[in-house]
Design an enzyme around this catalytic site. Structure first.
Site, short mmCIF file in Angstrom:
data_model
loop_
_atom_site.label_atom_id
_atom_site.label_comp_id
_atom_site.label_asym_id
_atom_site.label_seq_id
_atom_site.Cartn_x
_atom_site.Cartn_y
_atom_site.Cartn_z
N GLU A 189 28.23 -68.44 14.02
CA GLU A 189 27.41 -67.26 14.32
C GLU A 189 26.90 -67.21 15.76
O GLU A 189 25.69 -67.20 16.01
CB GLU A 189 26.25 -67.16 13.33
CG GLU A 189 26.74 -66.91 11.92
CD GLU A 189 25.63 -66.63 10.92
OE1 GLU A 189 24.46 -66.95 11.20
OE2 GLU A 189 25.93 -66.05 9.85
N GLU A 294 31.40 -66.94 5.60
CA GLU A 294 30.16 -66.91 4.81
C GLU A 294 30.04 -65.55 4.13
O GLU A 294 30.37 -64.52 4.71
CB GLU A 294 28.93 -67.13 5.69
CG GLU A 294 28.73 -68.54 6.19
CD GLU A 294 27.41 -68.71 6.93
OE1 GLU A 294 26.47 -67.90 6.69
OE2 GLU A 294 27.31 -69.64 7.75
#
Length: 479
Positions: A189, A294
């Site tokens: 991320e 995810e």
């Protein structure tokens, strides 16, 4: 084990070219601890320091080492395989491998538990993906960067970048011959405000890893929390060969702040599909391989949500099923978040009857009431306190452009207030209170607390696991 997995166009394949769909989960909260996963406030470095103050360095390190030992064992790997799953994404922190005050000096102890879990998974026929969840300086402003600030300083200091390229070189050297590792996820991320720093980092880390390990797949997250590929190079296929591109496909319908209950209407499913398609559009237009690193809902808990718990969770399982249907049609490899926690999102979770949960029960209730964790927080008990602050900003900064601070729209004004005022500020005042629960405990008692995380002391989230099990059966017969 005969060959390394590799990318072939849009697919992940075995050495003989046969397509493989990686179906798995994230082993989060382990080699990168997270507040909502294991029940502490703030960041991991804060609670490690606090526990050392309370217990002394030796006993604190003993507890954390035992926690790492018990969190994932052979029993976890056996259970995971029994669901028909074949891949675990292991979230790791740079702090296990080097010290901020002694950079670029490899700590051999960093591989102690990672080697063990990679081997346990391999013995069960489970691939692993190594995910750098926590980078020096913080690659985004989230708690999981373990930096304690909301500024992503990784992008502002060359030395942080140099250290991570060095570390990936060492990790790749260590695992270059391990065929049960599917690949490396060089950064979780990223949130690079200028977008160009991420591409420069990916160029450097790709070259560094390939210099010592030409085989393993690289899984590159999109910018802005794995959602934005707009600044990625058009020559990515040749520039970074044998690579896949990671989206994180969380659906708002799986969280407490969903705009409406999920009832599987045609419009809701259209929105879910459109959100997913937008995230992968850049790769689809270029014939690149997509991996969903995810995704997944969070779940209601009896102690907080009472009689509504089962109804809420059934809707969350419906979100899960409908997302899996989309992935199945696209032959998408995925890694659901998350394998194990204390009861909010994991496939298995620590029983409330364990010493750890009993010790912290009242503290966990207060932490929940104050909505100190940003992830999936239900802030109804404190909204009256923070809404005026949001309103103050909205009213006095009328120009919307001024309020769209990066990483907007992932962080809105409300989201920024949440992170700075609750997840950082209030949490900081709660750190020593968490640590003081351990005061006076000896090593035997600390060991018993750590054993709370062992598989045999956990409960299974059967609704979630049944959905994953049935999906695995379906995909096994059609792929």
């Amino acid at each position: 084990m005969g060959s390394f997995l590799r990318v072939d166009g849009t697919k992940i394949v075995k050495g003989d070219g046969e397509e493989i769909i990686l179906r798995g989960a994230g082993l989060g909260g382990w080699m990168t601890m997270e507040n909502f996963i294991t029940g502490y406030p703030g960041c991991e470095f804060q609670i490690r320091d606090a526990l050392a103050q309370v217990l002394g360095t030796q006993k604190a390190e003993f507890f954390f080492d035992k926690f790492l030992e018990y969190f994932f064992t052979e029993q976890d790997a056996i259970f995971f395989k029994s669901l028909g799953l074949n891949c675990i994404r292991i979230a790791i922190s740079y702090r296990h491998f080097e010290d901020d005050l002694n950079p670029r000096v490899l700590k051999p102890s960093g591989f102690k538990h990672l080697d063990r879990v990679v081997s346990l998974c391999a013995a069960q026929g489970i691939y692993t993906i190594l995910d750098m969840h926590t980078a020096p300086g913080g690659q985004n402003g989230g708690w999981h960067c373990d930096s304690g600030v909301h500024i992503a300083n990784f992008w502002l200091h060359r030395d942080f970048q140099d250290r991570l390229v060095w570390l990936w070189t060492e990790i790749a050297k260590h695992y270059k011959n391990e065929r049960w590792i599917a690949g490396y996820n060089p950064m979780n991320e990223p949130a690079d405000p200028k977008h160009t720093g991420l591409i420069a980092y990916y160029d450097r880390v790709h070259a560094a890893i390939r210099a010592v390990d030409p085989h393993h797949i690289l899984f590159f997250d999109g910018n802005t929390y794995a959602t934005d590929f707009s600044a990625f190079p058009n020559d990515a296929a040749t520039r970074w060969p044998n690579s896949a591109y990671a989206i994180h496909d969380y659906s708002l319908y799986g969280f407490p702040k969903s705009p409406e209950p999920y009832t599987r209407t045609e419009e809701q499913r259209r929105r879910m599909k459109r959100s997913y398609e937008k995230k992968r559009q850049w790769m689809d237009e270029r014939g690149l391989c997509v991996w969903n690193g995810e995704w997944g809902p969070v779940y209601a808990r009896k102690e907080y949500d009472g009689d509504a718990t089962d109804e809420i969770n059934q809707k969350r399982y419906d979100v899960l099923k409908d997302q899996l249907e989309l992935y199945h049609k696209d032959h998408l490899s995925w890694s659901i978040w998350l394998y194990k926690d204390i009861g909010f999102q994991g496939m298995v979770h620590v029983s409330r009857e364990t010493p750890y949960i009993k010790l912290l029960a009242s503290f966990l209730e207060k932490k929940h009431r104050l909505a100190v964790d940003a992830w999936g927080a239900d802030d109804k008990s404190v909204r009256h306190v923070f809404d005026p602050l949001v309103a103050l900003i909205e009213e006095n900064i009328p120009n919307d452009e001024y309020k769209r601070l990066y990483p907007y729209p992932v962080w809105t004004v409300e989201g920024r207030v949440t992170r700075l005022s609750r997840t950082m500020l209030i949490a900081e005042f709660m750190v020593m209170e968490w640590a003081d629960h351990f005061k006076g405990l000896d090593e035997k008692q600390l060991d018993e607390l750590a054993q709370s995380f062992k598989f045999e002391n956990c409960l299974k989230r059967e609704g979630l696991n049944e959905v994953l099990r049935e999906h695995a059966k379906e995909t096994a017969t059609t792929h």
